[in-house]
Motif scaffolding. Structure first.
Motif, mmCIF file in Angstrom:
data_model
loop_
_atom_site.group_PDB
_atom_site.id
_atom_site.type_symbol
_atom_site.label_atom_id
_atom_site.label_comp_id
_atom_site.label_asym_id
_atom_site.label_seq_id
_atom_site.Cartn_x
_atom_site.Cartn_y
_atom_site.Cartn_z
ATOM 1 N N VAL A 178 49.077 -7.269 55.730
ATOM 2 C CA VAL A 178 50.330 -7.776 56.200
ATOM 3 C C VAL A 178 51.388 -6.643 56.235
ATOM 4 O O VAL A 178 51.516 -6.090 55.355
ATOM 5 C CB VAL A 178 50.830 -8.979 55.293
ATOM 6 C CG1 VAL A 178 52.342 -9.399 55.912
ATOM 7 C CG2 VAL A 178 49.989 -10.039 55.482
ATOM 8 N N THR A 179 52.048 -6.523 57.512
ATOM 9 C CA THR A 179 52.959 -5.268 57.636
ATOM 10 C C THR A 179 54.217 -5.712 58.547
ATOM 11 O O THR A 179 54.092 -6.888 58.927
ATOM 12 C CB THR A 179 52.312 -3.861 57.830
ATOM 13 O OG1 THR A 179 53.184 -2.902 57.838
ATOM 14 C CG2 THR A 179 51.704 -3.979 59.244
ATOM 15 N N GLY A 180 55.006 -4.917 58.903
ATOM 16 C CA GLY A 180 55.785 -5.239 59.840
ATOM 17 C C GLY A 180 57.484 -4.430 59.459
ATOM 18 O O GLY A 180 57.489 -3.809 58.366
ATOM 19 N N MET A 181 58.414 -4.842 60.198
ATOM 20 C CA MET A 181 59.791 -4.345 60.133
ATOM 21 C C MET A 181 60.167 -5.023 58.842
ATOM 22 O O MET A 181 60.190 -6.054 58.361
ATOM 23 C CB MET A 181 60.521 -4.809 61.150
ATOM 24 C CG MET A 181 60.186 -4.085 62.655
ATOM 25 S SD MET A 181 60.386 -2.260 62.452
ATOM 26 C CE MET A 181 61.993 -2.390 62.379
ATOM 27 N N ARG B 155 39.143 -14.374 49.661
ATOM 28 C CA ARG B 155 40.470 -14.292 50.642
ATOM 29 C C ARG B 155 41.558 -13.328 50.071
ATOM 30 O O ARG B 155 41.855 -13.684 49.032
ATOM 31 C CB ARG B 155 40.873 -15.606 50.770
ATOM 32 C CG ARG B 155 39.710 -16.625 51.109
ATOM 33 C CD ARG B 155 40.308 -18.072 51.359
ATOM 34 N NE ARG B 155 40.541 -18.262 52.727
ATOM 35 C CZ ARG B 155 41.046 -19.365 53.345
ATOM 36 N NH1 ARG B 155 41.677 -20.065 52.651
ATOM 37 N NH2 ARG B 155 41.466 -19.179 54.633
ATOM 38 N N LEU B 156 41.493 -12.182 50.769
ATOM 39 C CA LEU B 156 42.604 -11.174 50.309
ATOM 40 C C LEU B 156 43.429 -10.856 51.228
ATOM 41 O O LEU B 156 43.333 -10.746 52.358
ATOM 42 C CB LEU B 156 41.572 -9.819 49.833
ATOM 43 C CG LEU B 156 42.387 -8.934 49.439
ATOM 44 C CD1 LEU B 156 43.023 -8.904 48.126
ATOM 45 C CD2 LEU B 156 41.411 -7.812 49.225
ATOM 46 N N ALA B 157 44.955 -10.755 50.869
ATOM 47 C CA ALA B 157 45.763 -10.251 51.700
ATOM 48 C C ALA B 157 46.650 -9.276 50.945
ATOM 49 O O ALA B 157 47.192 -9.394 49.837
ATOM 50 C CB ALA B 157 46.807 -11.476 51.827
ATOM 51 N N LEU B 158 46.818 -8.186 51.596
ATOM 52 C CA LEU B 158 47.510 -7.074 51.369
ATOM 53 C C LEU B 158 48.700 -6.541 52.041
ATOM 54 O O LEU B 158 48.602 -6.652 53.183
ATOM 55 C CB LEU B 158 46.500 -5.491 51.340
ATOM 56 C CG LEU B 158 44.994 -5.970 50.812
ATOM 57 C CD1 LEU B 158 44.220 -4.655 50.829
ATOM 58 C CD2 LEU B 158 45.244 -5.996 49.122
ATOM 59 N N VAL B 159 49.785 -6.448 51.356
ATOM 60 C CA VAL B 159 50.962 -6.286 52.067
ATOM 61 C C VAL B 159 51.331 -4.472 51.961
ATOM 62 O O VAL B 159 51.457 -4.183 50.717
ATOM 63 C CB VAL B 159 52.282 -6.745 51.479
ATOM 64 C CG1 VAL B 159 53.513 -6.723 52.275
ATOM 65 C CG2 VAL B 159 52.025 -8.280 51.265
ATOM 66 N N VAL B 160 51.504 -3.894 52.974
ATOM 67 C CA VAL B 160 51.500 -2.574 53.171
ATOM 68 C C VAL B 160 52.917 -2.319 54.198
ATOM 69 O O VAL B 160 53.228 -2.808 55.245
ATOM 70 C CB VAL B 160 50.659 -1.651 53.795
ATOM 71 C CG1 VAL B 160 50.874 -0.237 53.892
ATOM 72 C CG2 VAL B 160 49.407 -1.914 52.998
#
Length: 286
Positions: free
Chosen positions: A6-9, A53-58
């Motif tokens: 997960v990424t973004g502004m 089930r893995l979600a990584l925020v960068v």
């Protein structure tokens, strides 16, 4: 293992998206430095009893984001580690307003970058390469928290059949074109129910408005030709590996003609067993 990056502004809603993923059963790690993407994914794959089930925020809170992120993504590809890249976006004006409301400091602001406008501009330009590689883009400019959570649920609730998702969107041109649209069709030349008194305060979700929009030969011919085009393009997008196709219909206010076409398109494609969701972006605007 299902891995979502997960990424973004900054200010576009990543925290809300991560909370939604957590509710779906994903193990979420926030603010992960890019250089740990590959080691973390490897460790998770190798660990007995691993989270599947893995979600990584960068994001920009990692100061080395823009110099290392694309390199790490390339390394994931080289190691054949499968992942989905979710990019959260919003208009510059919306981001400015959100920061002014929360009074928080943008992560790129320092002694060299003192303007919020400049920080947002630099971040957007730096994200161009990553954004172009995203599997999913969610434009949160007009999305309330509850609607953003619903968008994330639509995308990742069990990854329906692992097939490309087709999203039909209605919008009003007076509020701008959706940033995440792949195909945009202008319907402003069709007869407008707004000028029919008994239909003005209804929407394309109401059957009498829907039937009014679709009653003309022009609308029927247009719909047939658009479906021919869209059905021709879908396999090409799938072959390219695209995970989401956003088909947007616009009219003046986003309540009548665009809603009717988005509604009919969704039903048409569902009847052909495609994975379809619908968003009527401006239907509740006054």
């Amino acid at each position: 293992m299902e891995l979502i990056i997960v990424t973004g502004m900054s200010g576009a809603g990543k925290s809300v998206a991560v909370n939604a993923l957590e509710d779906l059963g994903y193990y979420c790690v926030d603010n992960l430095p890019p250089k740990f993407l590959l080691p973390f994914a490897r460790l998770t794959l190798q660990t007995e009893g691993k989270e599947d089930r893995l979600a990584l925020v960068v994001d920009a809170r990692s100061k080395d984001l823009f110099t290392e992120f694309e390199r790490e993504i390339n390394m994931l590809d080289e190691q054949d580690i499968r992942y989905k890249l979710l990019f959260l976006d919003a208009s510059d004006e919306t981001l400015l307003n959100r920061y002014k409301e929360t009074r928080r400091k943008h992560p790129l602001m320092d002694h060299r970058i003192t303007s919020l406008e400049e920080a947002i501009d630099i971040e957007r330009k730096s994200f161009e390469g990553i954004r172009s590689r995203a599997d999913y883009i969610i434009d949160t400019t007009f999305l309330a928290t509850a609607k953003l959570k619903k968008e994330v649920n639509n995308l990742f609730a069990y990854e329906v059949n692992q097939t490309m998702q087709i999203k039909t969107v209605s919008f009003g041109y007076k509020y701008g074109i959706p940033n995440d649209a792949d195909l945009v069709f202008d319907l402003r030349y069709l007869p407008n129910p707004f000028y029919v008194p008994e239909l003005r305060n209804k929407t394309g979700e109401d059957d009498d408005v829907f039937e009014y929009v679709m009653a003309t030969e022009l609308a029927e011919t247009l719909f047939t030709k658009l479906m021919d085009l869209i059905e021709y393009l879908i396999p090409l997008y799938m072959e390219e590996g695209k995970s989401q196709l956003v088909v947007a219909y616009g009219c003046t206010g986003g309540k009548h003609r665009s809603v009717s076409f988005a509604r009919r398109t969704a039903q048409h494609l569902k009847n052909k067993n495609y994975n379809v969701v619908t968003q009527h972006r401006d239907i509740e605007r006054k």
